[in-house]
Design a protein around this motif. Structure first.
Motif, short mmCIF file in Angstrom:
data_model
loop_
_atom_site.label_atom_id
_atom_site.label_comp_id
_atom_site.label_asym_id
_atom_site.label_seq_id
_atom_site.Cartn_x
_atom_site.Cartn_y
_atom_site.Cartn_z
N ALA A 75 -0.41 10.55 4.67
CA ALA A 75 -0.83 9.59 3.66
C ALA A 75 -1.02 10.34 2.35
O ALA A 75 -1.87 11.22 2.25
N ASN A 82 -10.95 10.44 -6.05
CA ASN A 82 -10.04 11.04 -5.08
C ASN A 82 -10.78 11.58 -3.86
O ASN A 82 -10.30 11.47 -2.72
N TYR A 127 -12.39 8.63 3.29
CA TYR A 127 -12.24 7.52 4.24
C TYR A 127 -11.23 7.89 5.33
O TYR A 127 -11.47 7.65 6.52
N ILE A 128 -10.12 8.47 4.92
CA ILE A 128 -9.05 8.75 5.88
C ILE A 128 -9.39 9.96 6.74
O ILE A 128 -9.17 9.95 7.96
N TYR A 169 0.88 -1.17 0.00
CA TYR A 169 0.00 0.00 0.00
C TYR A 169 0.92 1.23 0.00
O TYR A 169 1.47 1.61 1.03
N ALA A 175 -7.79 3.47 6.57
CA ALA A 175 -8.79 3.98 7.50
C ALA A 175 -9.21 2.92 8.51
O ALA A 175 -9.36 3.20 9.71
N PHE A 221 1.88 4.83 0.01
CA PHE A 221 1.44 6.19 0.33
C PHE A 221 2.61 7.18 0.31
O PHE A 221 2.56 8.23 0.93
N LYS A 224 -11.64 8.57 -1.74
CA LYS A 224 -10.44 8.02 -1.11
C LYS A 224 -10.02 8.86 0.10
O LYS A 224 -9.81 8.33 1.20
N ALA A 225 -9.91 10.17 -0.11
CA ALA A 225 -9.52 11.05 0.98
C ALA A 225 -10.58 11.04 2.09
O ALA A 225 -10.26 11.13 3.28
N THR A 276 -2.34 10.31 -1.22
CA THR A 276 -3.37 9.52 -1.91
C THR A 276 -3.48 9.93 -3.37
O THR A 276 -4.56 10.26 -3.86
N CYS A 281 -6.83 3.03 0.58
CA CYS A 281 -7.31 4.08 1.49
C CYS A 281 -8.33 3.53 2.48
O CYS A 281 -8.32 3.90 3.66
N LYS A 340 -8.43 2.84 -4.26
CA LYS A 340 -9.41 3.11 -3.20
C LYS A 340 -9.30 2.08 -2.08
O LYS A 340 -9.44 2.41 -0.90
#
Length: 359
Positions: free
Chosen positions: A333, A265, A271-272, A4, A348, A6, A268-269, A335, A344, A341
């Motif tokens: 992170a 995007n 979730y975090i 993963y 999370a 990042f 994805k962002a 992304t 991410c 996805k």
């Protein structure tokens, strides 16, 4: 298993792109040679070069009134080339400071002419994009320079300035991540190693009439006109990096273009950021809510001991590149477009699990 990834840059490249490059590595287009071995004057390479240019124009909606250049030296060389070409005697270059890279751009301009800081968020350790500034009185300036996204601090411009003078943006870390109005800018430049491919090529998108205003007393290789007049083939270009750029752009088009990439995007962002916001203060975001980046998510934990433990356990689970920059500490992170996805979502989930076990 693939990590993963990042990392902040060089960063993730789409797996499909890597696999295609692997397949074509020793015999590109039935030439019996790698693309790295082709003459940059050959028809086979010319097709790659032109394809990259055409795809970038299509994806970003770049009008014919703009040049698209493929240069070397990274965005850092642009910090000097821009004032060399456009900062004339008795003019002032204006800068808005939002992080380390805008500071470096300003430093190079200062060495070549008059500069002025319009706004800065340095007093808050660059936790936000400034909004309390005025552009009145800069009408005679050479240009206004911004950095659209800040990898170290995790901030990103949400709305760009409406400038009375040429607006120049370093978009190295967020180009192609969301829709932009190219015509708002006189110049955009970006190192490739975040969203466009591997390091080695820098993309410059510039209005033709802006380039025509450049000074003539600049070394030939550092004149934008040299590269525009020669279609970025004045000297040997970074051919393999441009080939990889073309593959990444083909991949981006296959995803559905910029609108689809932006939507992905944001998810994805999301979730975090949700893991941060729902943590009851266990995780704290560095960037203010109105300046949060889609590309670089920065956060801290309650103390250094927990931070080290978090990073160690993350590494065991194949999360790579999560250590924050020393200027901010904590974690980061990145992304970028090529980060799946699923990565991410997995991060999370790990963040929530780690908080529950260590709060």
């Amino acid at each position: 298993m693939r990590a993963y990834n990042f990392n902040a840059g060089p960063a993730a490249i789409p797996l499909e792109v890597l696999e295609r490059a692997q397949k074509e590595l020793v015999n590109f287009n039935n030439t019996g040679m790698s693309v790295m071995e082709l003459s940059h004057r050959s028809k086979d390479y010319e097709d790659v070069h032109n394809r990259a240019n055409a795809l970038l124009r299509e994806l970003l909606g770049i009008p014919d009134s703009y040049e698209v250049l493929f240069l070397q030296g990274g965005a850092s060389l642009q910090f000097s080339m821009i004032p060399m070409n456009f900062l004339k005697e008795n003019e002032t270059a204006h800068y808005i400071l939002t992080g380390s890279w805008s500071e470096k751009a300003l430093k190079e301009a200062k060495a070549l002419g008059e500069t002025r800081i319009i706004a800065s968020s340095k007093d808050s350790n660059y936790s936000h994009i400034p909004t309390d500034y005025s552009l009145d009185g800069i009408e005679d300036g050479a240009y206004l320079h911004i950095t659209s996204n800040n990898t170290i601090y995790g901030t990103q411009w949400q709305d760009y300035p409406t400038s009375p003078i040429p607006l120049i943006a370093d978009m190295s870390s967020d180009i192609l991540c969301k829709e932009i109005d190219v015509e708002k800018f006189s110049m955009i430049y970006a190192g490739a190693q975040k969203n466009l491919g591997p390091s080695g090529v820098t993309v410059v998108i510039a209005k033709k009439d802006f380039l025509a205003r450049a000074q003539s007393n600049v070394p030939t290789i550092l004149k934008y006109s040299t590269h525009a007049d020669n279609k970025s083939l004045y000297n040997t270009p970074p051919t393999f990096a441009i080939y990889m750029l073309s593959l990444v752009l083909e991949w981006a088009k296959a995803q559905g273009g910029i609108k689809a990439i932006q939507k992905n995007n944001e998810e994805k962002a999301g979730y975090i950021y949700a893991a941060i916001d729902d943590s009851e203060g266990f995780y704290k975001a560095h960037a203010t809510q109105d300046s949060r980046s889609l590309m670089n998510i920065t956060f801290t934990l309650p103390n250094e001991e927990l931070t080290k433990k978090f990073l160690a356990e993350a590494k065991e689970r194949h999360f790579i590149g999560l250590a924050g920059h020393r200027s901010v500490g904590g974690c980061r992170a990145s992304t970028y477009n090529a980060v799946p996805k699923e990565a991410c979502m997995a991060l999370a989930e790990f963040m929530n699990e780690f908080r529950n076990q260590n709060k």
